[in-house]
Structure formats: structure tokens, C-alpha cells
Design a protein around this motif. Structure first.
Motif, PDB file in Angstrom:
ATOM      1  N   ALA A  44      -4.539   8.179   0.828  1.00  0.00           N
ATOM      2  CA  ALA A  44      -5.475   7.273   1.506  1.00  0.00           C
ATOM      3  C   ALA A  44      -5.171   5.806   1.215  1.00  0.00           C
ATOM      4  CB  ALA A  44      -6.905   7.604   1.109  1.00  0.00           C
ATOM      5  N   LEU A  45      -4.407   5.530   0.163  1.00  0.00           N
ATOM      6  CA  LEU A  45      -4.027   4.147  -0.141  1.00  0.00           C
ATOM      7  C   LEU A  45      -3.043   3.603   0.886  1.00  0.00           C
ATOM      8  CD1 LEU A  45      -3.463   4.331  -4.021  1.00  0.00           C
ATOM      9  CD2 LEU A  45      -5.338   3.184  -2.850  1.00  0.00           C
ATOM     10  N   SER A  57       0.830  -1.204   0.000  1.00  0.00           N
ATOM     11  CA  SER A  57       0.000   0.000   0.000  1.00  0.00           C
ATOM     12  C   SER A  57       0.869   1.261   0.000  1.00  0.00           C
ATOM     13  CB  SER A  57      -0.942   0.001   1.204  1.00  0.00           C
ATOM     14  OG  SER A  57      -0.247   0.193   2.418  1.00  0.00           O
ATOM     15  N   ARG A  58       2.011   1.207   0.678  1.00  0.00           N
ATOM     16  CA  ARG A  58       2.929   2.350   0.670  1.00  0.00           C
ATOM     17  C   ARG A  58       3.510   2.566  -0.720  1.00  0.00           C
ATOM     18  NH1 ARG A  58       8.266   2.762   0.887  1.00  0.00           N
ATOM     19  NH2 ARG A  58       8.508   0.562   1.413  1.00  0.00           N
ATOM     20  N   ALA A 110      -5.922  11.067   5.614  1.00  0.00           N
ATOM     21  CA  ALA A 110      -6.034  11.764   4.334  1.00  0.00           C
ATOM     22  C   ALA A 110      -7.364  12.512   4.251  1.00  0.00           C
ATOM     23  CB  ALA A 110      -5.917  10.767   3.184  1.00  0.00           C
ATOM     24  N   ARG A 111      -7.317  13.703   3.723  1.00  0.00           N
ATOM     25  CA  ARG A 111      -8.534  14.508   3.588  1.00  0.00           C
ATOM     26  C   ARG A 111      -9.282  14.090   2.329  1.00  0.00           C
ATOM     27  NH1 ARG A 111      -6.686  20.670   5.278  1.00  0.00           N
ATOM     28  NH2 ARG A 111      -5.999  20.163   7.425  1.00  0.00           N
ATOM     29  N   PRO A 152      -6.393  11.764  -7.520  1.00  0.00           N
ATOM     30  CA  PRO A 152      -5.948  12.985  -6.838  1.00  0.00           C
ATOM     31  C   PRO A 152      -4.995  12.621  -5.711  1.00  0.00           C
ATOM     32  CG  PRO A 152      -8.210  12.452  -6.249  1.00  0.00           C
ATOM     33  CD  PRO A 152      -7.841  11.521  -7.358  1.00  0.00           C
ATOM     34  N   LEU A 153      -4.205  13.602  -5.259  1.00  0.00           N
ATOM     35  CA  LEU A 153      -3.184  13.354  -4.238  1.00  0.00           C
ATOM     36  C   LEU A 153      -3.796  12.806  -2.950  1.00  0.00           C
ATOM     37  CD1 LEU A 153      -0.240  13.512  -3.426  1.00  0.00           C
ATOM     38  CD2 LEU A 153      -0.614  15.893  -2.742  1.00  0.00           C
ATOM     39  N   SER A 154      -4.973  13.301  -2.573  1.00  0.00           N
ATOM     40  CA  SER A 154      -5.608  12.839  -1.330  1.00  0.00           C
ATOM     41  C   SER A 154      -5.953  11.357  -1.405  1.00  0.00           C
ATOM     42  CB  SER A 154      -6.869  13.658  -1.044  1.00  0.00           C
ATOM     43  OG  SER A 154      -7.803  13.521  -2.107  1.00  0.00           O
TER      44      SER A 154
END
Length: 218
Positions: free
Chosen positions: A120-121, A83-84, A160-161, A114-116
Motif C-alpha cells: 500500500a506504500l 514510495s516504490r 493492496a488488500r 505486514p506485506l499488505s
């Protein structure tokens, strides 16, 4: 590939209640209180019994040293690592860990995230709240090769937002960090399927053949 033994639909916990314990402090953080979250899964009894049978078959006919406890711990570590790499778009580093055809699909999907969503991954090992085994399959192909697949499901927290309506089923929590401090986190789920070929002479490696992160990779 033909199936010799195989379950039906994906088993999952019938309920996943979330409990909070009282804040505690540690010697390393004397001025900072933290709150611990515990996620408890209540499995379907029929599914639990069926998977126990599959674990017995794996030990009897494929790997006498197999234990679901040891496998679960290894799968959890693999999940955190992969995931990282996904969140950082390091797709070349996934080779040998993830099936080649799946890497290409993941790269195509992550290209437009998107970056968010990419953040979140990432499942930090300390933020993985609950891990459970799901679908188990034993397969034979037309050439006599033998395979075992185990689907693992993970619940993890992310800071994460994300848009409030972006992820169906995601739960939002206010986690207390100390007096007057709170952090908003979401509880997300991920499904990772691990497959290993047990044909004689083949390296005893598990490969991830399926990856699902809530609705992040849809």
C-alpha cells in the motif's frame, strides 16, 4: 534553526470530492473498458493566497526561475519513486533523496509492517489522483544558512488488500474495468515534505525531510 518566515498549521483541501467519468475504451484496449476517476480539491482561499505570497518570496529572494507547477511535477515523480523504494524496503537507495535521520526511522517502522501495508506504500504514477502544495516555510539558522520547505500532499489509489478498519478516512471504491469486471481500490493520502538549502555554494537539491502515509507508518 530559527524561522524568519513561516506559516501556521498545515493547510489542506477543505473538501476532496471524487467524481467518476463514463467508461471509455482506447485503441490499445478495444475489448476492455476502463473507468477514470478524478479527484478535485477545493482549497481554503486564505491558505491559497498565503502560499502565493510565499511563492513570490521564493522567486524574489531565492530562485527567480521557481514555479509551483514545475516543482509539483518533480515532487510527484519523486513521490512515486520513493514510495516504490519504501514498499520494496530498499533503504540504501533512499540516500541522497531522503534525509539520513529519516531513513533510519523509516527502516525501523517498515521492519514490522505486514506485506499488505508495504504494498500500500507504493504509489504508481498512473494511480496518483491529485497533488497539492500545503505548508510552505522559509527559514534561517544561526549561521545565516537559508532554507525553504514545501509540504506536498498526494491522493493515490491502491489495490493492496487492507483490513476494512485499518486506515481511518480511507475510501473504498469499486472501479469498473469492463463488463462484469470490477476491482476494489482504496484512496489513500501521503504527505511528503521537501527541503532545500539556498545558501550560496550549496548544491541545488531538494531533500525529503518528512514522510507520512495515511496510518501505514504510524
Amino acid at each position: 534553526m530559527s524561522r524568519s518566515h513561516g506559516p501556521g498549521s498545515l493547510p489542506s483541501a477543505s473538501r476532496v470530492p471524487v467524481a467518476f467519468s463514463r467508461p471509455y475504451s482506447s485503441d490499445r484496449e478495444p475489448q476492455r473498458q476502463r473507468q477514470k476517476m478524478v479527484v478535485v480539491g477545493i482549497p481554503n482561499p486564505f491558505i491559497w493566497f498565503r502560499t502565493k505570497i510565499y511563492y513570490f518570496l521564493i522567486r524574489a529572494y531565492f530562485d527567480k526561475d521557481f514555479t509551483i507547477q514545475e516543482f509539483t511535477e518533480g515532487a510527484k515523480q519523486a513521490f512515486a519513486h520513493v514510495s516504490r523504494l519504501l514498499s520494496q524496503c530498499q533503504f540504501e537507495a533512499l540516500e541522497g533523496l531522503v534525509a539520513k535521520d529519516l531513513i533510519g526511522k523509516l527502516e525501523e517502522k517498515c521492519k514490522f509492517l505486514p506485506l499488505s501495508y508495504k504494498r500500500a506504500l507504493l504509489a504508481d504514477p498512473d494511480e496518483i489522483m491529485y497533488t497539492t502544495a500545503g505548508d510552505v516555510g522559509i527559514y534561517y539558522d544561526d549561521d545565516g544558512r537559508k532554507f525553504v520547505s514545501i509540504l506536498m500532499r498526494f491522493w493515490y489509489l491502491t489495490s493492496a488488500r487492507l483490513p476494512d478498519d485499518s486506515l481511518e478516512g480511507a475510501r473504498v471504491f469499486q472501479v469498473a474495468l469492463g463488463e462484469g469486471e470490477a476491482e476494489t481500490k482504496r484512496l489513500l493520502t501521503a504527505n511528503y515534505e521537501f527541503q532545500r538549502e539556498f545558501t550560496k555554494g550549496v548544491a541545488p537539491d531538494w531533500t525529503i525531510t518528512r514522510i507520512e502515509h495515511s496510518k501505514l507508518l504510524d
